[in-house]
Design an enzyme around this catalytic site. Structure first.
Site, PDB file in Angstrom:
ATOM      1  N   ARG A 112       6.803   5.662  -0.802  1.00  0.00           N
ATOM      2  CA  ARG A 112       6.935   5.479   0.343  1.00  0.00           C
ATOM      3  C   ARG A 112       6.060   4.470   1.086  1.00  0.00           C
ATOM      4  NH1 ARG A 112       5.275  11.789  -1.386  1.00  0.00           N
ATOM      5  NH2 ARG A 112       7.193  12.572  -2.269  1.00  0.00           N
ATOM      6  N   ARG A 153      -0.005   9.020  -1.880  1.00  0.00           N
ATOM      7  CA  ARG A 153      -1.334   9.489  -2.100  1.00  0.00           C
ATOM      8  C   ARG A 153      -1.414   7.891  -3.008  1.00  0.00           C
ATOM      9  NH1 ARG A 153       0.624  14.297  -0.917  1.00  0.00           N
ATOM     10  NH2 ARG A 153       1.554  14.538  -3.396  1.00  0.00           N
ATOM     11  N   LEU A 189      21.999  14.640  -0.221  1.00  0.00           N
ATOM     12  CA  LEU A 189      22.355  13.146  -1.516  1.00  0.00           C
ATOM     13  C   LEU A 189      24.130  13.244  -1.100  1.00  0.00           C
ATOM     14  CD1 LEU A 189      21.357  11.785  -2.591  1.00  0.00           C
ATOM     15  CD2 LEU A 189      22.281  12.797  -5.457  1.00  0.00           C
ATOM     16  N   THR A 249      14.162  21.118   2.025  1.00  0.00           N
ATOM     17  CA  THR A 249      13.410  20.946   0.975  1.00  0.00           C
ATOM     18  C   THR A 249      12.126  20.921   0.996  1.00  0.00           C
ATOM     19  OG1 THR A 249      14.770  19.010   0.485  1.00  0.00           O
ATOM     20  CG2 THR A 249      12.619  18.379  -0.352  1.00  0.00           C
ATOM     21  N   CYS A 295       7.026 -18.182  14.539  1.00  0.00           N
ATOM     22  CA  CYS A 295       7.351 -17.460  15.627  1.00  0.00           C
ATOM     23  C   CYS A 295       7.346 -18.606  16.475  1.00  0.00           C
ATOM     24  CB  CYS A 295       6.581 -16.347  15.764  1.00  0.00           C
ATOM     25  SG  CYS A 295       5.176 -16.632  16.019  1.00  0.00           S
ATOM     26  N   CYS A 339       2.947 -19.469  15.822  1.00  0.00           N
ATOM     27  CA  CYS A 339       2.666 -20.079  14.677  1.00  0.00           C
ATOM     28  C   CYS A 339       2.659 -21.255  14.278  1.00  0.00           C
ATOM     29  CB  CYS A 339       3.018 -19.263  13.587  1.00  0.00           C
ATOM     30  SG  CYS A 339       2.432 -17.348  13.311  1.00  0.00           S
ATOM     31  N   GLU A 353       0.881 -16.948   8.161  1.00  0.00           N
ATOM     32  CA  GLU A 353       0.707 -18.148   8.311  1.00  0.00           C
ATOM     33  C   GLU A 353      -0.512 -18.596   9.270  1.00  0.00           C
ATOM     34  OE1 GLU A 353       5.074 -18.093   9.717  1.00  0.00           O
ATOM     35  OE2 GLU A 353       3.268 -16.502  10.075  1.00  0.00           O
TER      36      GLU A 353
END
Length: 378
Positions: A203, A226, A318, A215, A84, A93, A61
């Site tokens: 990510r 990256r 998973l 893993t 807020c 704000c 804001e």
């Protein structure tokens, strides 16, 4: 076209812009929410825009009002989350909005933070501003799961964000015949470079990326985002029950730049290498003891401030995530290659035709070069 229809269409257009702006700081504003804001002058022309800055401040804001300047007077402010109303490291704000002489405020989501939760709206109304809440709420919610999860926010319906655990996104890549690697314990890439770039973008939009020790051992990944021009640290999490992670692994070697959290069962021995990294604030250790199970781990991670986690699991992790109903959305990257043999997503050496549990609905499907991306959601 009636005047009310015209106003509604204009409101939706500007809120769409605010929602798009909120995505610019997704993953960079924690523990503050990633918010987008647009200011339109009294003639209906855009005069200011902003989003939460990296680290969570300044807020969207104040950025938008600074951009608008005096043109904001008598205008309308569109914001994805209730402004807020409390003093923290910066003034509220709501005060900035009132001082800017804004006439009308349109809000997508009520702020579930106990310090706000309607208080911002009350302050604005008491100051004589016209306030509307709920415009494009479902669209705005999609891009702020971390903050909402950390504040125990829940909504009814398919997009429900459950209480007491992070919002969990899962990404898995497999070959056309369902293999995740060329063999048990064998690493290597399945998807193409464009899909890899897509993963790096995922990510960058979460609080942390999580993998299992297995893993980490097989792939020895950096697990960071990256992206050219991105200089913001990527937080990584490893589930390492026996604290067996190699101190020469890429995850440990880069922990001075990209913070690393290791979730383990027991406290490390006195002479374990991890102590030096903890002292240097490069590694945080989360010791679970008898509560070393996925549900308890995710609750503990939420308490540590991780409201949105990307999990890049192997087949076993998973399967556990699905069986314990711990997945909110799922990106399936399907390579156009067939491996014929290897280690499959079905935890075997046989080819499989993979589909997620029946509770998941295919929301979107698109191509990245020769790969197919399927986006599933509960």
């Amino acid at each position: 076209m009636s005047s009310s229809t015209f106003v509604k269409e204009c409101d939706e257009r500007w809120m769409k812009f605010a929602i798009a702006l909120s995505q610019k700081s997704q993953g960079f504003s924690s523990e503050n929410p990633n918010v987008g804001c647009v200011v339109v002058d009294s003639n209906g022309e855009l005069c200011g825009s902003g989003f939460t800055q990296p680290g969570g401040r300044p807020h969207a804001e104040t950025e938008a009002l600074k951009d608008a300047g005096k043109k904001a007077r008598g205008g309308t402010l569109y914001v994805t989350l209730e402004p807020c109303s409390h003093y923290g490291q910066t003034p509220p704000c709501t005060k900035a909005i009132i001082l800017a002489d804004i006439k009308r405020v349109v809000i997508a989501i009520l702020d579930p933070d106990k310090r706000v939760n309607g208080a911002g709206i009350k302050q604005l109304k008491q100051a004589g501003l016209e306030v509307e809440v709920g415009l494009m709420k479902e669209d705005a919610i999609k891009y702020i799961p971390s903050f909402l999860a950390r504040n125990s926010f829940s909504i009814n319906g398919k997009n429900s964000i459950k209480k007491k655990r992070p919002y969990i996104t899962v990404k898995v890549a497999h070959s056309l015949d369902g293999f995740v690697s060329k063999g048990i314990g064998v690493g290597g890439k399945i998807s193409n470079q464009v899909s890899a770039a897509f993963t790096h973008d995922l990510r960058s939009r979460v609080d942390a990326t999580l993998i299992s020790y297995k893993t980490a051992k097989i792939d020895n990944p950096l697990l960071n985002a990256r992206i050219n021009g991105l200089n913001y640290p990527t937080k990584r999490i490893v589930l390492d029950k026996n604290l067996a992670l190699d101190k020469l692994s890429n995850l440990v070697k880069t922990s001075d730049i990209h913070p690393l959290v290791i979730v383990t069962k027991d406290k490390p021995k006195v002479k374990h290498w991890v102590h030096d990294k903890i002292l240097n604030n490069q590694i945080r250790l989360l010791v679970m003891g008898k509560n070393y199970n996925l549900e308890a781990i995710f609750i503990a991670l939420l308490e540590q401030g991780f409201g949105h986690i990307l999990v890049e699991p192997g087949p076993r992790l998973l399967k556990s995530l699905f069986s314990e109903n711990l997945v909110d959305e799922f990106f399936e990257v399907v390579s156009n290659k067939k491996l014929i043999k290897g280690y499959s997503i079905g935890i075997s050496e046989k080819a499989v035709d993979f589909t997620p549990p029946k509770s998941f609905v295919l929301v979107k499907q698109f191509n990245l070069a020769n790969d197919i991306i399927k986006f599933w959601k509960v």
